[in-house]
Design a protein around this motif. Sequence first.
Motif, PDB file in Angstrom:
ATOM      1  N   ALA A   1       0.832  -1.202   0.000  1.00  0.00           N
ATOM      2  CA  ALA A   1       0.000   0.000   0.000  1.00  0.00           C
ATOM      3  C   ALA A   1       0.865   1.251   0.000  1.00  0.00           C
ATOM      4  CB  ALA A   1      -0.918   0.008   1.218  1.00  0.00           C
ATOM      5  N   PHE A   2       0.493   2.205  -0.854  1.00  0.00           N
ATOM      6  CA  PHE A   2       1.220   3.459  -0.988  1.00  0.00           C
ATOM      7  C   PHE A   2       0.335   4.608  -0.491  1.00  0.00           C
ATOM      8  CE2 PHE A   2       3.158   0.622  -3.966  1.00  0.00           C
ATOM      9  CZ  PHE A   2       4.504   0.978  -3.994  1.00  0.00           C
TER      10      PHE A   2
ATOM     11  N   ARG B   1      -8.357  -4.240  -8.929  1.00  0.00           N
ATOM     12  CA  ARG B   1      -8.704  -5.444  -8.170  1.00  0.00           C
ATOM     13  C   ARG B   1      -9.979  -5.192  -7.379  1.00  0.00           C
ATOM     14  NH1 ARG B   1      -4.841  -9.389  -4.669  1.00  0.00           N
ATOM     15  NH2 ARG B   1      -4.250  -9.924  -6.796  1.00  0.00           N
ATOM     16  N   VAL B   2     -10.031  -4.076  -6.665  1.00  0.00           N
ATOM     17  CA  VAL B   2     -11.257  -3.672  -5.967  1.00  0.00           C
ATOM     18  C   VAL B   2     -11.112  -2.205  -5.582  1.00  0.00           C
ATOM     19  CG1 VAL B   2     -10.431  -4.392  -3.670  1.00  0.00           C
ATOM     20  CG2 VAL B   2     -12.887  -4.238  -4.106  1.00  0.00           C
ATOM     21  N   GLY B   3     -12.225  -1.483  -5.655  1.00  0.00           N
ATOM     22  CA  GLY B   3     -12.206  -0.096  -5.214  1.00  0.00           C
ATOM     23  C   GLY B   3     -12.641   0.849  -6.323  1.00  0.00           C
TER      24      GLY B   3
ATOM     25  N   GLU C   1       3.136  -9.215  -9.021  1.00  0.00           N
ATOM     26  CA  GLU C   1       2.433 -10.205  -8.198  1.00  0.00           C
ATOM     27  C   GLU C   1       1.509  -9.462  -7.242  1.00  0.00           C
ATOM     28  OE1 GLU C   1       3.440 -14.124  -5.447  1.00  0.00           O
ATOM     29  OE2 GLU C   1       5.020 -12.711  -5.963  1.00  0.00           O
ATOM     30  N   GLY C   2       0.388 -10.082  -6.908  1.00  0.00           N
ATOM     31  CA  GLY C   2      -0.505  -9.508  -5.912  1.00  0.00           C
ATOM     32  C   GLY C   2      -1.128  -8.202  -6.377  1.00  0.00           C
ATOM     33  N   ALA C   3      -1.304  -7.279  -5.441  1.00  0.00           N
ATOM     34  CA  ALA C   3      -1.963  -6.014  -5.738  1.00  0.00           C
ATOM     35  C   ALA C   3      -1.162  -4.862  -5.169  1.00  0.00           C
ATOM     36  CB  ALA C   3      -3.375  -6.005  -5.148  1.00  0.00           C
ATOM     37  N   VAL C   4      -1.456  -3.671  -5.680  1.00  0.00           N
ATOM     38  CA  VAL C   4      -0.921  -2.429  -5.130  1.00  0.00           C
ATOM     39  C   VAL C   4      -2.102  -1.541  -4.771  1.00  0.00           C
ATOM     40  CG1 VAL C   4       1.354  -2.434  -6.217  1.00  0.00           C
ATOM     41  CG2 VAL C   4      -0.618  -1.568  -7.465  1.00  0.00           C
ATOM     42  N   GLU C   5      -1.935  -0.766  -3.724  1.00  0.00           N
ATOM     43  CA  GLU C   5      -3.042   0.021  -3.180  1.00  0.00           C
ATOM     44  C   GLU C   5      -2.623   1.475  -3.009  1.00  0.00           C
ATOM     45  OE1 GLU C   5      -5.540   0.358   1.086  1.00  0.00           O
ATOM     46  OE2 GLU C   5      -3.867  -1.045   0.847  1.00  0.00           O
TER      47      GLU C   5
ATOM     48  N   PHE D   1      -9.324   3.721  -0.100  1.00  0.00           N
ATOM     49  CA  PHE D   1      -8.412   2.842  -0.834  1.00  0.00           C
ATOM     50  C   PHE D   1      -8.845   2.679  -2.276  1.00  0.00           C
ATOM     51  CE2 PHE D   1     -11.718  -0.047   0.833  1.00  0.00           C
ATOM     52  CZ  PHE D   1     -12.094  -0.712  -0.319  1.00  0.00           C
ATOM     53  N   TRP D   2      -7.897   2.192  -3.076  1.00  0.00           N
ATOM     54  CA  TRP D   2      -8.153   1.705  -4.439  1.00  0.00           C
ATOM     55  C   TRP D   2      -7.033   0.733  -4.760  1.00  0.00           C
ATOM     56  CZ3 TRP D   2     -10.235   5.399  -8.780  1.00  0.00           C
ATOM     57  CH2 TRP D   2     -10.687   4.649  -9.861  1.00  0.00           C
ATOM     58  N   TYR D   3      -7.375  -0.538  -5.028  1.00  0.00           N
ATOM     59  CA  TYR D   3      -6.405  -1.590  -5.317  1.00  0.00           C
ATOM     60  C   TYR D   3      -6.370  -1.892  -6.815  1.00  0.00           C
ATOM     61  CZ  TYR D   3      -6.657  -2.991  -0.329  1.00  0.00           C
ATOM     62  OH  TYR D   3      -6.620  -3.036   1.043  1.00  0.00           O
TER      63      TYR D   3
END
Length: 316
Positions: free
Chosen positions: A218-219, A242-244, A263-267, A255-257
């Motif tokens: 998360a940033f 991803r979601v948001g 890999e995975g997600a960033v937020e 948030f916003w992903y």
Amino acid sequence: MDFTGIHALVFSTPDMKTAQRFYSDWGLNGVGSTGSAAVFETAVGSRITVQPETAEGPPPPAAPGMHFREVVWGVATEDALAAVRREIARDRETRMDDDGTLHCTGPGNIAVGFRVWRSSSDVEAPRAAVNGFDRIERIDRRAPIYSRTRPIRMGHIGFVLPDIEAAEAFYCGRLGFPVSDRYAGGAAAFLRCAEEEDHHNLFLIRSRDGKTAFDHVAFEVRDVHEVFAGGLHVDRNGWKTRVGPGRHPVSSAYFWYFESPCEGAVEYYADSDHVTANWKPTVFRTGRFSEWHLVDGIPEGGQARRKTPGVAVETR
């Protein structure tokens, strides 16, 4: 042990060009690129390093197929780093690089590093002025509309682990991370690296299939307007939500992903709770991921496709 936050993450990738384009679109500053690595930096100096899968040097992945390689935590002083090394060396192998980075293998077989690092103090990132009934901050001027965002720092990282209790014993019992909150039934734990910090710097999620995985990083951005601006910019550049956007009830953050090509997600997140030793942890209903969120972003023109209040979802 006087931790200063997340300094660096290391990823491998099968496609360097795509990974570099993503982190550039995300708003990070490129501070170095060679055939074997690309380094991106936030405003305060926390870093993402991306390397080809065949590159030599990064620790091996914690599980087959993972591209996440290592998280490096900052500590304030050489004495604090020495204290971390003494504690960890009691039951696991450590290695010290020439640059002063201490490496070990943590719970879930995840590579964990430590180095002396303090975030840059020469950062100006004032939030937008807000008008409320009891306090008027913006007079005779409109609120800003940002075209994109420049992340301030990496605020937290999340892992999916088969044994959360072992991870808590390591991070809380050995390194002194306080617990901020939990999900009921041992489903997840929110930890922070200092008594006074953001709501959490480390999110531990119980694995459903017994496997270790990287979940997200998360940033922090300056305000909720930048959460939306950053998300819209990244979306327009073709990256998948991803979601948001939405709002977490656990940390209070917006948030916003997005899906990461590594890999995975960033937020993107803003307006998180800031807690001290006076904070009392709460056990939240399992899966209480959002107060509200949009399922798949905001389409061109601003018409939301679907809003889901209080849905129980995971980020992975």
